[in-house]
Scaffold this active site. Sequence first.
Site, mmCIF file in Angstrom:
data_model
loop_
_atom_site.group_PDB
_atom_site.id
_atom_site.type_symbol
_atom_site.label_atom_id
_atom_site.label_comp_id
_atom_site.label_asym_id
_atom_site.label_seq_id
_atom_site.Cartn_x
_atom_site.Cartn_y
_atom_site.Cartn_z
ATOM 1 N N ASP A 43 3.730 -1.683 0.002
ATOM 2 C CA ASP A 43 4.742 -0.790 0.699
ATOM 3 C C ASP A 43 5.964 -1.579 1.177
ATOM 4 O O ASP A 43 6.617 -1.002 1.891
ATOM 5 C CB ASP A 43 3.867 0.038 1.720
ATOM 6 C CG ASP A 43 3.136 -0.821 2.866
ATOM 7 O OD1 ASP A 43 3.153 -1.974 2.612
ATOM 8 O OD2 ASP A 43 2.639 -0.287 3.785
ATOM 9 N N SER A 44 5.694 -2.888 1.055
ATOM 10 C CA SER A 44 7.027 -3.832 1.153
ATOM 11 C C SER A 44 8.277 -3.241 0.444
ATOM 12 O O SER A 44 9.287 -3.669 0.913
ATOM 13 C CB SER A 44 6.812 -5.016 0.670
ATOM 14 O OG SER A 44 6.086 -5.082 -0.742
ATOM 15 N N ASP A 82 -0.672 0.217 -2.339
ATOM 16 C CA ASP A 82 -0.938 0.375 -0.861
ATOM 17 C C ASP A 82 -0.918 1.844 -0.608
ATOM 18 O O ASP A 82 -0.192 2.696 -0.895
ATOM 19 C CB ASP A 82 0.484 -0.236 -0.105
ATOM 20 C CG ASP A 82 0.312 -1.592 0.360
ATOM 21 O OD1 ASP A 82 -1.055 -2.123 0.461
ATOM 22 O OD2 ASP A 82 1.034 -2.352 0.316
ATOM 23 N N LYS A 110 -4.946 0.039 -1.203
ATOM 24 C CA LYS A 110 -5.169 -1.065 -0.123
ATOM 25 C C LYS A 110 -4.747 -0.580 1.241
ATOM 26 O O LYS A 110 -3.720 0.334 1.185
ATOM 27 C CB LYS A 110 -4.321 -2.102 -0.424
ATOM 28 C CG LYS A 110 -4.101 -3.339 0.746
ATOM 29 C CD LYS A 110 -3.501 -4.435 0.223
ATOM 30 C CE LYS A 110 -1.943 -4.728 0.153
ATOM 31 N NZ LYS A 110 -1.499 -4.449 1.404
ATOM 32 N N GLU A 112 -4.743 -1.059 5.527
ATOM 33 C CA GLU A 112 -4.610 -2.310 6.777
ATOM 34 C C GLU A 112 -5.345 -1.900 7.695
ATOM 35 O O GLU A 112 -5.387 -1.035 8.175
ATOM 36 C CB GLU A 112 -3.060 -2.280 6.992
ATOM 37 C CG GLU A 112 -2.207 -2.911 5.905
ATOM 38 C CD GLU A 112 -0.725 -2.927 6.221
ATOM 39 O OE1 GLU A 112 -0.564 -2.950 7.554
ATOM 40 O OE2 GLU A 112 0.039 -3.289 5.430
ATOM 41 N N GLU A 179 -3.516 -12.018 5.373
ATOM 42 C CA GLU A 179 -2.128 -12.424 5.346
ATOM 43 C C GLU A 179 -1.978 -13.208 6.600
ATOM 44 O O GLU A 179 -2.394 -12.996 7.796
ATOM 45 C CB GLU A 179 -1.196 -11.175 5.301
ATOM 46 C CG GLU A 179 0.209 -11.394 5.482
ATOM 47 C CD GLU A 179 1.140 -10.279 5.222
ATOM 48 O OE1 GLU A 179 0.892 -9.222 4.731
ATOM 49 O OE2 GLU A 179 2.278 -10.420 5.385
HETATM 50 O O1 KIV Z 1 3.140 -4.601 0.980
HETATM 51 C C1 KIV Z 1 2.965 -5.546 0.518
HETATM 52 O O2 KIV Z 1 3.969 -6.231 -0.285
HETATM 53 C C2 KIV Z 1 1.963 -6.304 0.866
HETATM 54 C C3 KIV Z 1 1.929 -7.986 0.666
HETATM 55 C C4 KIV Z 1 2.896 -8.483 1.423
HETATM 56 C C5 KIV Z 1 0.697 -8.203 0.516
HETATM 57 O O3 KIV Z 1 1.154 -5.771 1.529
#
Ligand code: KIV
Length: 269
Positions: A43-44, A82, A110, A112, A179
């Site tokens: 989600d980056s 994510d 994934k 968090e 992280e």
């Molecule tokens: O969203 C993302 O790119 C991430 C990485 C920073 C691990 O979660």
Amino acid sequence: MLSLNDLRQFKQQGRKFSCLTCYDASMARIMEVAEVDTILIGDSLGMTIQGHDSTLPVTVDDMAYHTAAVRRANQHAFILTDLPFMSYATLNDALQNSKKVMQVGAQMVKLEGGAWLSEIVQVLTRNGIPVCVHLGLTPQSVHVFGGYKLQAKTREAADQLIADCKAVVEAGAAALLLECVPAQLGKEITELFPNTPVIGIGAGVDTDGQVLVVQDMLGLTMGRVAKFVRNFMKEQSGETAILDAIKAYHQAVQDQSFPSKEQTFQVEL
Ligand code: KIV
């Protein structure tokens, strides 16, 4: 196509695996040629693709759109996607939203958090959805942390993070992502779970896998980048520079020349 079993085998063999974020078909194809082991549709993308200043505005539809594009172009890597901000706050949301990204090509989702995710992890796993839990610096909680900072800097905080890992692994988490934590903690957690691949970003050289945001490692991020980033483009030139930089990253993860001390947080716990 690599599977979760391959990642588990890599861990047992001590063969480190590479992971990069990816959001589009062109880059996914380059990563296929470079034989990158795993791809994270992170989600980056809220920052790298959409131009927001955090990951919070990203939607599940965004994640599904980018996952589908990457999967079409890459038949080699294991793909994890994510679940974005507030898309797994209830069990039903977690199930429905995981379904959306799994149906377009994700092999794992994934989330968090920590121990409080245990019930969600258990229900997703029972429904055939492998889960990776992202701990340490979790960007969806940036406003709770008050910025992007090193986590678990004391023995007490490190033990709390270990307890969170134990709870989610017991609940069925198939992978962990750490992280921005001290390298010593990355090593401790990796050794604690013999059957659970641990991916690190700013968690030292001893985790089973390494991940970076692809724009960061290609030097495309303007301004300050995190200490744990290495620019693999600097060493390349010519027409195949991007492919060569990604191959160099994959190689450096495998031979453990990345991350070096410079890209590591050394804190005695
Ligand atoms: O969203 C993302 O790119 C991430 C990485 C920073 C691990 O979660």
